[in-house]
Scaffold this motif. Structure first.
Motif, mmCIF file in Angstrom:
data_model
loop_
_atom_site.group_PDB
_atom_site.id
_atom_site.type_symbol
_atom_site.label_atom_id
_atom_site.label_comp_id
_atom_site.label_asym_id
_atom_site.label_seq_id
_atom_site.Cartn_x
_atom_site.Cartn_y
_atom_site.Cartn_z
ATOM 1 N N ASP A 161 0.833 -1.220 0.000
ATOM 2 C CA ASP A 161 0.000 0.000 0.000
ATOM 3 C C ASP A 161 0.859 1.259 0.000
ATOM 4 O O ASP A 161 0.469 2.286 -0.566
ATOM 5 C CB ASP A 161 -0.899 0.031 1.246
ATOM 6 C CG ASP A 161 -2.188 -0.734 1.000
ATOM 7 O OD1 ASP A 161 -2.293 -1.359 -0.077
ATOM 8 O OD2 ASP A 161 -3.065 -0.711 1.885
ATOM 9 N N LYS B 195 1.847 2.070 -3.388
ATOM 10 C CA LYS B 195 0.669 2.532 -4.134
ATOM 11 C C LYS B 195 0.385 4.016 -3.829
ATOM 12 O O LYS B 195 0.009 4.765 -4.713
ATOM 13 C CB LYS B 195 -0.526 1.662 -3.691
ATOM 14 C CG LYS B 195 -1.719 1.695 -4.594
ATOM 15 C CD LYS B 195 -2.640 0.552 -4.219
ATOM 16 C CE LYS B 195 -4.084 0.954 -4.209
ATOM 17 N NZ LYS B 195 -4.918 -0.049 -3.528
ATOM 18 N N GLN C 238 -2.612 2.132 7.302
ATOM 19 C CA GLN C 238 -1.506 2.540 6.413
ATOM 20 C C GLN C 238 -0.523 3.436 7.155
ATOM 21 O O GLN C 238 0.695 3.331 6.966
ATOM 22 C CB GLN C 238 -2.066 3.262 5.183
ATOM 23 C CG GLN C 238 -2.758 2.328 4.209
ATOM 24 C CD GLN C 238 -3.690 3.051 3.259
ATOM 25 O OE1 GLN C 238 -3.997 4.238 3.431
ATOM 26 N NE2 GLN C 238 -4.171 2.331 2.258
#
Lengths: 236, 290
Positions: free
Chosen positions: A125, A128, A141
């Motif tokens: 993540d 990303k 996150q």
């Protein structure tokens, strides 16, 4: 036989007029996950902050890799090889994920690059959302970014404060899985209220109660000791 | 229409001068949590240093450099002697920096004499351009250009350099940046010196624009800078620029149309901003300043 990486002896810490840590003894072996347990206000976070130099110890000694770090400022302690993941994650909200990594990176060598690649595989993540401000990440996150940022530097020890706090159970599982992989590469001190997480990850444990170390041992002993868990952790 | 354009240009150039003082102040305030009321005094010292060096050398560039160096040195001494003992205590900071502001003002009188000093504009920046019915004073255009260049340079440094990242992160969370291995005290000194140099640069640029320098000018502009920092949001450079332009333009227009209210309009802007956005127009969202 594991060697001692960090040792606190008779450490006292005061915050204003309050005597928070009272003659705390604490030891961390290389290659292990040592879990600090205790009820709210027992002094777990203060122990981590005292190790980092953010709350200076008023007496006692803190020895890391054979060197006394008790009176060093936080930035010197960090440079000795201790990474810190605070309870509030310490993410710089206006900086992007990439900038959050860069601001804390002490070297730009091959080792750092290798750790960065490894950690980005562990937390895809983060890759990303590389250009996204830290403040816009989800709670999970942010936690991953905080742990990853501490790991990327060449640290021998990570101090992680309540990584499960405020996270959904499915995310907690992910964090457990990540720290489990990380512990093959580094030593970890984990402060955790979530006994499920503590028991899954921990090799050794210390229990603090009102700023005093009341018990320590191997995690498998604690898992079996219902009385100890009930008395100090409130687990029925 | 030409009157409005002329007033707007004057307002923008006044705003740019205020921005130069406020930019340093907002970094010092945002990163170090220090209320430095002596900041205006450094502005005044920059103005005097510029005027003095220009009279000696007739080089405007050298006079600007001299002012910047003066600002850096006063910044270093101020951080070490005045600010360092009072970190974390706002009341003591206000008292000691207000006192130091007076010392800086009085020292100007001791060193340069008590009289108002005339400040010259270099010949190549004197005069004006006329475009249609609009007259653009060259020196005001120069101030606007310098202000924008300083803004762009600061943005580039803050956004793209490692030290810029550290400063921005330090504004948000001083404790965490230390836990990542950064000696924030060293950064504090650097930021304090740069902030002071910007104030001194503002002073050196202000002098030819006003034609005179005087010891009390620091207090007047220092207050404007504080208001701008509050309106813009502490720690925010774009916030300071927008707020400085807002204050500069509104002041010039009010001074022309309703002079009695020219200072009141600045206070009114601050009042309205504080009601609707107590953290300022562009406050950094991650400020925790532990």
């Amino acid at each position: 036989m594991e060697s001692t990486l960090l040792k606190l002896e008779q450490v006292n810490t005061h915050i204003d007029q309050f005597h928070i840590l009272q003659n705390v003894d604490f030891e961390v072996k290389s290659g292990e996950v040592t879990v600090l347990l205790g009820r709210n206000g027992a002094g777990k976070t203060t122990t981590l902050r005292t190790i980092m130099g953010l709350n200076g110890a008023t007496s006692g000694s803190i020895v890391f890799k054979g060197e006394n770090i008790t009176k060093l400022p936080p930035y010197e302690i960090a440079k000795k090889g201790i990474g810190y993941v605070p309870e509030d994650q310490g993410i710089f909200y206006d900086l992007t994920v990439e900038e959050n990594f860069r601001v804390g990176m002490r070297k730009d060598d091959d080792g750092t690059k290798e750790r960065m690649e490894w950690v980005l595989e562990l937390f895809p993540d983060l890759k990303k959302f590389w250009r996204k401000p830290g403040g816009q990440l989800s709670g999970g996150q942010k936690q991953m970014l905080s742990i990853a940022r501490a790991y990327v530097n060449d640290n021998d020890l990570l101090l992680i404060d309540e990584p499960s706090k405020g996270l959904a159970p499915v995310i907690v599982e992910k964090v457990i899985e990540s720290i489990d992989k990380m512990k093959e590469r580094t030593t970890v001190v984990l402060v955790e209220q979530n006994f499920y997480m503590a028991s899954k990850l921990g090799d050794a444990f210390f229990i603090l109660d009102d700023g005093i170390t009341v018990h320590h041992g191997r995690m498998e002993q604690l898992i079996r000791d219902e009385e100890l868990k009930r008395k100090y952790l409130g687990i029925a | 229409m030409e009157l409005i354009i002329n007033l707007a240009i004057n307002g923008i150039s006044t705003g740019m001068l205020i921005f130069l003082i406020a930019a340093g102040l907002t970094l010092i305030f945002g990163l170090m949590d220090v209320l430095n009321f002596a900041h205006g005094g450094i502005f005044a010292w920059g103005a005097y240093a510029g005027v003095w060096f220009f009279s000696l050398t007739q080089s405007f560039l050298l006079s600007i450099l001299a002012a910047v160096v003066t600002g850096l040195l006063i910044g270093l001494v101020t951080e070490y002697l005045i600010i360092r003992p009072v970190y974390g205590n706002h009341i003591q900071q206000i008292l000691i920096t207000l006192g130091f502001m007076l010392v800086l003002s009085e020292m100007l009188k001791v060193v340069f004499g008590p009289d108002i000093k005339a400040a010259e504009t270099p010949s190549y920046l004197s005069g004006s351009w006329t475009i249609g019915d609009v007259t653009i004073i060259k020196y005001r255009a120069f101030i606007i250009a310098v202000g924008f260049l300083v803004f762009i340079a600061m943005q580039l440094i803050l956004k793209h350099s490692k030290i810029g990242l550290i400063v921005r992160a330090g504004v948000m969370d001083r404790e965490m940046i230390q836990a990542l291995g950064v000696n924030i005290r060293k950064v504090f000194v650097g930021v304090f010196m740069v902030g002071s140099a910007l104030a001194a640069l503002g002073g050196a640029l202000f002098a030819p624009s006003s034609g005179v320098v005087y010891a009390e000018m620091g207090m007047e502009f220092g207050i404007f800078a504080f208001i701008v920092v509050i309106i813009g949001g502490m720690g925010s450079i774009p916030g300071s620029l927008i707020a400085a332009l807002l204050v500069g333009i509104s002041n010039v227009f009010m001074a022309y149309y309703l002079p009695i209210l020219s200072m009141a309009v600045t206070m009114l802007i601050m009042f309205v901003v504080l009601i609707f956005k107590p953290q300022g127009l562009f406050s950094t969202s991650g400020v925790s300043n532990k």
